[in-house]
Design a protein around this motif. Structure first.
Motif, PDB file in Angstrom:
ATOM      1  N   GLY A   9      19.302  -4.434  -5.311  1.00 37.15           N
ATOM      2  CA  GLY A   9      18.074  -5.073  -5.777  1.00 37.15           C
ATOM      3  C   GLY A   9      17.384  -5.916  -4.732  1.00 37.15           C
ATOM      4  O   GLY A   9      16.712  -6.903  -5.058  1.00 37.15           O
ATOM      5  N   ASN A  10      17.509  -5.524  -3.473  1.00 36.80           N
ATOM      6  CA  ASN A  10      16.920  -6.287  -2.378  1.00 36.80           C
ATOM      7  C   ASN A  10      15.778  -5.538  -1.696  1.00 36.80           C
ATOM      8  O   ASN A  10      15.654  -5.523  -0.464  1.00 36.80           O
ATOM      9  CB  ASN A  10      17.994  -6.659  -1.351  1.00 36.80           C
ATOM     10  N   VAL A  11      14.953  -4.881  -2.511  1.00 35.83           N
ATOM     11  CA  VAL A  11      13.738  -4.241  -2.012  1.00 35.83           C
ATOM     12  C   VAL A  11      12.552  -5.068  -2.517  1.00 35.83           C
ATOM     13  O   VAL A  11      12.427  -5.327  -3.715  1.00 35.83           O
ATOM     14  CB  VAL A  11      13.613  -2.782  -2.490  1.00 35.83           C
ATOM     15  N   TYR A  12      11.695  -5.487  -1.596  1.00 37.47           N
ATOM     16  CA  TYR A  12      10.576  -6.367  -1.925  1.00 37.47           C
ATOM     17  C   TYR A  12       9.271  -5.779  -1.397  1.00 37.47           C
ATOM     18  O   TYR A  12       9.274  -4.930  -0.505  1.00 37.47           O
ATOM     19  CB  TYR A  12      10.783  -7.748  -1.303  1.00 37.47           C
ATOM     20  N   THR A  63      11.698   9.227  -7.197  1.00 37.29           N
ATOM     21  CA  THR A  63      11.833  10.152  -8.329  1.00 37.29           C
ATOM     22  C   THR A  63      12.253  11.539  -7.862  1.00 37.29           C
ATOM     23  O   THR A  63      12.927  12.268  -8.593  1.00 37.29           O
ATOM     24  CB  THR A  63      10.512  10.261  -9.108  1.00 37.29           C
ATOM     25  N   GLU A  64      11.869  11.898  -6.639  1.00 36.40           N
ATOM     26  CA  GLU A  64      12.196  13.222  -6.111  1.00 36.40           C
ATOM     27  C   GLU A  64      13.558  13.253  -5.423  1.00 36.40           C
ATOM     28  O   GLU A  64      14.209  14.296  -5.400  1.00 36.40           O
ATOM     29  CB  GLU A  64      11.106  13.660  -5.122  1.00 36.40           C
ATOM     30  N   SER A  65      13.978  12.124  -4.856  1.00 37.70           N
ATOM     31  CA  SER A  65      15.244  12.074  -4.110  1.00 37.70           C
ATOM     32  C   SER A  65      16.031  10.816  -4.470  1.00 37.70           C
ATOM     33  O   SER A  65      16.317   9.974  -3.597  1.00 37.70           O
ATOM     34  CB  SER A  65      14.976  12.111  -2.605  1.00 37.70           C
ATOM     35  N   PRO A  66      16.400  10.647  -5.739  1.00 38.16           N
ATOM     36  CA  PRO A  66      17.114   9.410  -6.119  1.00 38.16           C
ATOM     37  C   PRO A  66      18.444   9.253  -5.399  1.00 38.16           C
ATOM     38  O   PRO A  66      18.888   8.120  -5.157  1.00 38.16           O
ATOM     39  CB  PRO A  66      17.308   9.567  -7.631  1.00 38.16           C
ATOM     40  N   GLY A  67      19.090  10.362  -5.037  1.00 37.94           N
ATOM     41  CA  GLY A  67      20.373  10.277  -4.350  1.00 37.94           C
ATOM     42  C   GLY A  67      20.275   9.566  -3.019  1.00 37.94           C
ATOM     43  O   GLY A  67      21.207   8.865  -2.611  1.00 37.94           O
ATOM     44  N   GLY A 103       0.796  -1.219   0.000  1.00 38.85           N
ATOM     45  CA  GLY A 103       0.000   0.000   0.000  1.00 38.85           C
ATOM     46  C   GLY A 103       0.829   1.270   0.000  1.00 38.85           C
ATOM     47  O   GLY A 103       0.331   2.334  -0.371  1.00 38.85           O
ATOM     48  N   GLY A 104       2.104   1.166   0.399  1.00 36.79           N
ATOM     49  CA  GLY A 104       2.964   2.343   0.425  1.00 36.79           C
ATOM     50  C   GLY A 104       4.007   2.368  -0.665  1.00 36.79           C
ATOM     51  O   GLY A 104       4.808   3.309  -0.740  1.00 36.79           O
ATOM     52  N   VAL A 105       4.015   1.353  -1.538  1.00 32.93           N
ATOM     53  CA  VAL A 105       5.035   1.283  -2.587  1.00 32.93           C
ATOM     54  C   VAL A 105       4.967   2.498  -3.509  1.00 32.93           C
ATOM     55  O   VAL A 105       5.998   3.053  -3.918  1.00 32.93           O
ATOM     56  CB  VAL A 105       4.894  -0.028  -3.393  1.00 32.93           C
ATOM     57  N   GLY A 106       3.772   2.934  -3.834  1.00 33.00           N
ATOM     58  CA  GLY A 106       3.621   4.111  -4.696  1.00 33.00           C
ATOM     59  C   GLY A 106       4.259   5.345  -4.092  1.00 33.00           C
ATOM     60  O   GLY A 106       4.895   6.138  -4.803  1.00 33.00           O
ATOM     61  N   LEU A 107       4.121   5.518  -2.790  1.00 38.09           N
ATOM     62  CA  LEU A 107       4.733   6.663  -2.112  1.00 38.09           C
ATOM     63  C   LEU A 107       6.254   6.560  -2.131  1.00 38.09           C
ATOM     64  O   LEU A 107       6.947   7.568  -2.292  1.00 38.09           O
ATOM     65  CB  LEU A 107       4.230   6.747  -0.672  1.00 38.09           C
ATOM     66  N   VAL A 108       6.770   5.348  -1.969  1.00 37.62           N
ATOM     67  CA  VAL A 108       8.226   5.151  -2.006  1.00 37.62           C
ATOM     68  C   VAL A 108       8.760   5.445  -3.404  1.00 37.62           C
ATOM     69  O   VAL A 108       9.790   6.103  -3.569  1.00 37.62           O
ATOM     70  CB  VAL A 108       8.595   3.726  -1.565  1.00 37.62           C
ATOM     71  N   LYS A 109       8.060   4.983  -4.423  1.00 44.81           N
ATOM     72  CA  LYS A 109       8.493   5.243  -5.800  1.00 44.81           C
ATOM     73  C   LYS A 109       8.459   6.735  -6.123  1.00 44.81           C
ATOM     74  O   LYS A 109       9.343   7.267  -6.805  1.00 44.81           O
ATOM     75  CB  LYS A 109       7.620   4.468  -6.781  1.00 44.81           C
ATOM     76  N   GLN A 110       7.435   7.417  -5.627  1.00 43.32           N
ATOM     77  CA  GLN A 110       7.345   8.868  -5.833  1.00 43.32           C
ATOM     78  C   GLN A 110       8.526   9.564  -5.164  1.00 43.32           C
ATOM     79  O   GLN A 110       9.137  10.481  -5.732  1.00 43.32           O
ATOM     80  CB  GLN A 110       6.029   9.395  -5.267  1.00 43.32           C
ATOM     81  N   ASP A 111       8.853   9.120  -3.945  1.00 44.08           N
ATOM     82  CA  ASP A 111       9.983   9.698  -3.237  1.00 44.08           C
ATOM     83  C   ASP A 111      11.281   9.419  -3.975  1.00 44.08           C
ATOM     84  O   ASP A 111      12.191  10.259  -3.999  1.00 44.08           O
ATOM     85  CB  ASP A 111      10.034   9.133  -1.814  1.00 44.08           C
ATOM     86  N   GLY A 150      12.519   2.480  -9.801  1.00 46.46           N
ATOM     87  CA  GLY A 150      12.513   3.401 -10.925  1.00 46.46           C
ATOM     88  C   GLY A 150      11.435   3.132 -11.944  1.00 46.46           C
ATOM     89  O   GLY A 150      11.275   3.893 -12.912  1.00 46.46           O
ATOM     90  N   ALA A 151      10.651   2.051 -11.729  1.00 46.85           N
ATOM     91  CA  ALA A 151       9.606   1.693 -12.710  1.00 46.85           C
ATOM     92  C   ALA A 151       8.375   2.555 -12.516  1.00 46.85           C
ATOM     93  O   ALA A 151       8.028   2.908 -11.393  1.00 46.85           O
ATOM     94  CB  ALA A 151       9.258   0.227 -12.573  1.00 46.85           C
TER      95      ALA A 151
END
Length: 216
Positions: free
Chosen positions: A142-145, A127-131, A117-125, A215-216
């Motif tokens: 690649g160990n985020v599930y 894009t805003e703070s890739p660093g 339910g929070g994956v969308g918020l993490v992906k949005q973050d 990043g998807a």
């Protein structure tokens, strides 16, 4: 509802069953939960703490969805498998808490599991703070599930049970090499929900189990 996997949870189940006139079902459910927890504990009991990878449960669901700064403390899913939880000691209470993102960098866990339910918020973050995410080894390795959120106004006990097996199958490859996760998940869903293809339902809704491409 009581504490997930706790004695007061069992008391709540027995109370509900008495009111509904099905006391036998409560005992079946309690026994099944105990069998799963004993299996998980037996498989992980002999794993030395020194070799356990660090893990974080993030995008926690409490009072709504949260991004990566929403984390689980004293998380029943991790406790059931004796995971090396980086949040140990941050709170005396079990549940979701908000932390500074810098704290997550300080922990820098090897594995991160997100409530879907929070994956969308993490992906949005992302894009805003890739660093920020490039400094997290779980992200770069690649160990985020993701797994299904186990709380939506109440705890759906079958979900954290399946989540425990999912996390364990990733963290403890040797101890769970004989276990087919999909078969075990469908067994649990069949017992609780009366359907053996619930994984298909979850996956079809984008709420299932798997790696997260930020990043998807």
């Amino acid at each position: 509802m009581g504490t997930l996997f706790g004695e007061d949870y069992e008391q709540a189940l027995r109370l509900l069953a008495d009111i509904c006139g099905v006391p036998g079902r409560a005992e079946e459910v309690i026994s099944y939960i105990d069998d799963c927890l004993q299996d998980l504990a037996a498989r992980t009991a002999e794993v030395p703490n020194a070799v356990k990878p660090t893990v974080l449960g993030a995008a926690a669901t409490f009072k709504g969805a949260h991004g990566i700064e929403g984390v689980y403390s004293k998380y029943a899913v991790f406790s059931a498998i004796a995971a090396n939880d980086v949040t140990t000691g941050i709170s005396n209470l079990a549940g979701g808490v908000l932390v500074d993102k810098e704290q997550i960098l300080g922990w820098n866990p090897r594995f991160i599991f997100l409530d879907c339910g929070g994956v969308g918020l993490v992906k949005q973050d992302y894009t805003e703070s890739p660093g920020f995410y490039r400094q997290l080894r779980a992200a770069t390795d690649g160990n985020v599930y993701q797994y299904p959120s186990s709380t939506s106004y109440f705890s759906n006990v079958e979900i954290p049970l399946v989540n425990s097996y999912y996390v364990a199958s990733i963290l403890y490859l040797e101890q769970f090499k004989d276990l087919n996760f999909e078969e075990k998940a469908n067994e649990i869903f069949q017992f609780f929900l009366g359907t053996d293809d619930y994984l298909k339902v979850l996956n079809g809704a984008g709420l299932g189990y798997g790696k997260v491409d930020l990043g998807a």
